[in-house]
Write a protein that holds these residues in place. Structure first.
Motif, PDB file in Angstrom:
ATOM      1  N   GLU A  77       0.840  -1.186   0.000  1.00  0.00           N
ATOM      2  CA  GLU A  77       0.000   0.000   0.000  1.00  0.00           C
ATOM      3  C   GLU A  77       0.881   1.244   0.000  1.00  0.00           C
ATOM      4  OE1 GLU A  77      -3.301   0.048   2.797  1.00  0.00           O
ATOM      5  OE2 GLU A  77      -3.019  -2.093   3.198  1.00  0.00           O
ATOM      6  N   GLY A  78       0.281   2.400  -0.352  1.00  0.00           N
ATOM      7  CA  GLY A  78       0.993   3.672  -0.287  1.00  0.00           C
ATOM      8  C   GLY A  78       2.273   3.680  -1.095  1.00  0.00           C
ATOM      9  N   GLY A  79       3.365   4.093  -0.452  1.00  0.00           N
ATOM     10  CA  GLY A  79       4.642   4.203  -1.137  1.00  0.00           C
ATOM     11  C   GLY A  79       5.253   2.884  -1.529  1.00  0.00           C
ATOM     12  N   GLY A  81       2.104   4.760 -14.534  1.00  0.00           N
ATOM     13  CA  GLY A  81       2.878   5.263 -13.415  1.00  0.00           C
ATOM     14  C   GLY A  81       3.025   4.217 -12.342  1.00  0.00           C
ATOM     15  N   ARG A  82       3.732   4.572 -11.293  1.00  0.00           N
ATOM     16  CA  ARG A  82       3.964   3.651 -10.182  1.00  0.00           C
ATOM     17  C   ARG A  82       2.660   3.155  -9.580  1.00  0.00           C
ATOM     18  NH1 ARG A  82       3.770   4.334  -4.937  1.00  0.00           N
ATOM     19  NH2 ARG A  82       3.409   6.582  -5.152  1.00  0.00           N
ATOM     20  N   ASP A  83       1.634   4.018  -9.549  1.00  0.00           N
ATOM     21  CA  ASP A  83       0.362   3.648  -8.934  1.00  0.00           C
ATOM     22  C   ASP A  83      -0.826   4.201  -9.717  1.00  0.00           C
ATOM     23  OD1 ASP A  83       0.711   6.298  -8.375  1.00  0.00           O
ATOM     24  OD2 ASP A  83       0.376   6.143  -6.205  1.00  0.00           O
ATOM     25  N   ARG A  84      -0.664   4.299 -11.030  1.00  0.00           N
ATOM     26  CA  ARG A  84      -1.748   4.835 -11.860  1.00  0.00           C
ATOM     27  C   ARG A  84      -1.953   3.971 -13.102  1.00  0.00           C
ATOM     28  NH1 ARG A  84      -3.448  10.137 -11.665  1.00  0.00           N
ATOM     29  NH2 ARG A  84      -3.024  10.566 -13.850  1.00  0.00           N
ATOM     30  N   ASP A  94       4.485  -0.360  -6.529  1.00  0.00           N
ATOM     31  CA  ASP A  94       5.320  -0.081  -7.706  1.00  0.00           C
ATOM     32  C   ASP A  94       4.909  -1.019  -8.828  1.00  0.00           C
ATOM     33  OD1 ASP A  94       7.184   0.663  -9.564  1.00  0.00           O
ATOM     34  OD2 ASP A  94       8.865  -0.367  -8.594  1.00  0.00           O
ATOM     35  N   LEU A  95       3.964  -0.545  -9.655  1.00  0.00           N
ATOM     36  CA  LEU A  95       3.500  -1.380 -10.772  1.00  0.00           C
ATOM     37  C   LEU A  95       4.622  -1.676 -11.755  1.00  0.00           C
ATOM     38  CD1 LEU A  95       0.048   0.339 -11.441  1.00  0.00           C
ATOM     39  CD2 LEU A  95       0.497  -1.756 -10.146  1.00  0.00           C
ATOM     40  N   GLY A  96       5.669  -0.823 -11.783  1.00  0.00           N
ATOM     41  CA  GLY A  96       6.800  -1.066 -12.664  1.00  0.00           C
ATOM     42  C   GLY A  96       7.581  -2.304 -12.301  1.00  0.00           C
TER      43      GLY A  96
END
Length: 502
Positions: free
Chosen positions: A141-143, A195-198, A146-148
């Motif tokens: 969750e949060g930081g 993006g990392r979370d988009r 990382d979808l990458g």
């Protein structure tokens, strides 16, 4: 009706494929950028096995610790197995799906349930709740998101970026509660990582997810969404099947899988998710924010243009500790959607016959992007019947509204045999009399051959024998040998062929 063991999870199905010698593990490093798609396509074109890439290489050169599984439904036999039956039993499953659509009189319900035990299961399926699900062994969750770091493929050289291609996207209507599972929609949509979370959710306006989003957007609220990655085959195929609106894909997945669906509350959104999936991406889709999605290689064999679609803010990624990532590609057939379409064509035939009884067989050529062209054989009994069948098909199911060409032949021909079709077009069809053109009809807006996006013409070709007022000439008689001569000929040839010849 089920002939195979229950596949509660994707892993159950992969293990079954391995036992059938239908799994190949690739240990060498393979890049998720273009190369993995090339390997997958080469295997699929050869009728190859499920592929498990043990060492996926990310776009930045890192090696992912999450294996990638592709070509799951690369043959019609494996699609049938995912439905729980053999290829030979697909017509029976099609009859069952037709029974789901057909209203049953009250006095006939007992008979219907006795003839279709799966109907009772479909009507009575209830999910089982799980408190400690495998899919939440790891929670980010949060930081930490990382979808990458996921091995999401960039499939084609002209693609805009990484694309999730085998998600089961769960949504529910605005105003419903999280436990209203029967109201959920499960759809397979294209999901772009930006993006990392988009993410960008590409759902067409007529799909269930888009309809749910419009309801949340009207209320000015973000919509909770769960993207299931690595679902069991029953849920994957239920999400792709054209089920009646009254049948829940989640519930029906239990019928196909041979076991009650196991669900658990998502961690950060008010939704229930499959407890035994490989991964779930949770988040909220904005009521207003969009971003340009694409271009991406599409099932037409061309890149589609970039267009605005809703943005999803990811709130959590949950997964098994040893998760697998399920993927596929779309492109000019053959691809997995085209192969799944071949099977769904067989499943749809009983439903189609129930509405248009004179249809004997129907073929959607996979090379024609599965649904852009249809060839139909009919039991022709009266003048103008071929045109009536064309009009009925175009108006019957939503997917046929995108069929731009229908060829109708007599039932003495095989509609899936191009030689039969060519012969019928050459000898039973006159272009000035037997071609019907419609203008300004609905069309898949991805078809850039259309004069206007979403609006195009349709063509119907009557390649049947002409009867009554359809012709003023004496019609020819088809040449045929007698059955006795044909049988005798086969016997003589079989006894005189050189040894080793078929």
């Amino acid at each position: 009706m089920r002939q195979l063991p229950a596949f509660r999870t994707l892993r159950d199905f992969i293990d079954w494929c391995a036992a059938q010698n239908q799994l190949a593990a690739i240990s060498e490093p393979v890049s998720v950028r273009h190369r993995m798609t090339a390997v997958h396509r080469a295997a699929l074109e050869r009728g190859g096995p499920v592929l498990r890439f043990e060492t996926p290489v990310l776009a930045d050169g890192r090696v992912s610790g999450i294996p990638v599984v592709t070509n799951l439904f690369g043959t019609t036999d494996r699609v049938a197995a995912g439905l729980g039956v053999s290829a030979e039993s697909l017509p029976d499953l099609g009859e069952f799906l037709a029974a789901l659509r057909a209203p049953t009189p009250p006095e006939g319900m007992r008979d219907a349930l006795s003839r279709w035990p799966m109907l009772r299961a479909a009507l009575a399926t209830r999910p089982k709740m799980v408190s400690h699900p495998a899919v939440q062994e790891v929670v980010e969750e949060g930081g930490a998101i990382d979808l990458g770091g996921l091995p999401v493929q960039t499939h084609w050289p002209g693609d805009a970026g990484p694309l999730i291609t085998w998600p089961v996207v769960l949504t529910r209507p605005y105003g419903t509660e999280a436990d209203s599972v029967s109201r959920y929609n499960a759809g397979v949509y294209r999901v772009q990582v930006i993006g990392r979370d988009r993410l960008i959710m590409r759902w067409l306006a007529h799909r269930g997810g888009a309809a749910h989003h419009r309801g949340w957007a009207r209320a000015g609220e973000p919509m909770p969404v769960a993207i299931v990655l690595g679902a069991a085959p029953g849920l994957l195929l239920s999400a792709a099947l054209p089920l009646p609106e009254t049948v829940s894909e989640l519930g029906f997945s239990g019928v196909l899988g041979g076991a009650r669906p196991r669900l658990t509350p998502a961690r950060t959104v008010p939704l229930l998710v499959p407890a035994d999936a490989e991964m779930v991406i949770e988040g909220w889709v904005s009521p207003a924010e969009t971003a340009p999605e694409g271009p991406f290689g599409d099932h037409t064999g061309y890149y589609n243009a970039a267009e605005p679609f809703p943005v999803m803010q990811v709130s959590a990624v949950t997964r098994r500790a040893d998760a697998l990532y399920l993927s596929t590609y779309t492109g000019r057939p053959p691809d997995e959607p085209a192969i799944i379409g071949e099977v769904f064509n067989k499943l749809a035939l009983p439903t189609i016959r129930a509405q248009i009884p004179e249809i004997r067989d129907l073929w959607l050529p996979p090379a024609a992007c599965s649904y852009r062209m249809a060839v139909v054989s009919i039991d022709k009994r009266y003048p103008g019947q071929a045109r009536r069948v064309m009009m009925a098909l175009w108006g019957m199911l939503p997917q046929f509204s995108y069929t731009k060409a229908i060829i109708v032949v007599d039932d003495d021909l095989d509609p899936s045999n191009w030689d039969d079709i060519s012969w019928a077009l050459a000898t039973r069809m006159d272009p000035s009399r037997d071609v019907m053109i419609l203008n300004d009809t609905p069309m898949d807006y991805l078809d850039f051959a259309s004069p206007q996006p979403g609006l195009a013409g349709k063509m119907g070709i009557d390649a049947t024998n002409k009867i009554g007022p359809e012709t003023t000439r004496d019609w020819g008689t088809v040449m045929r040998m007698t059955p006795e001569d044909e049988a005798a000929a086969l016997d003589i040839i079989a006894r005189h062929l050189p040894e080793g010849m078929p």
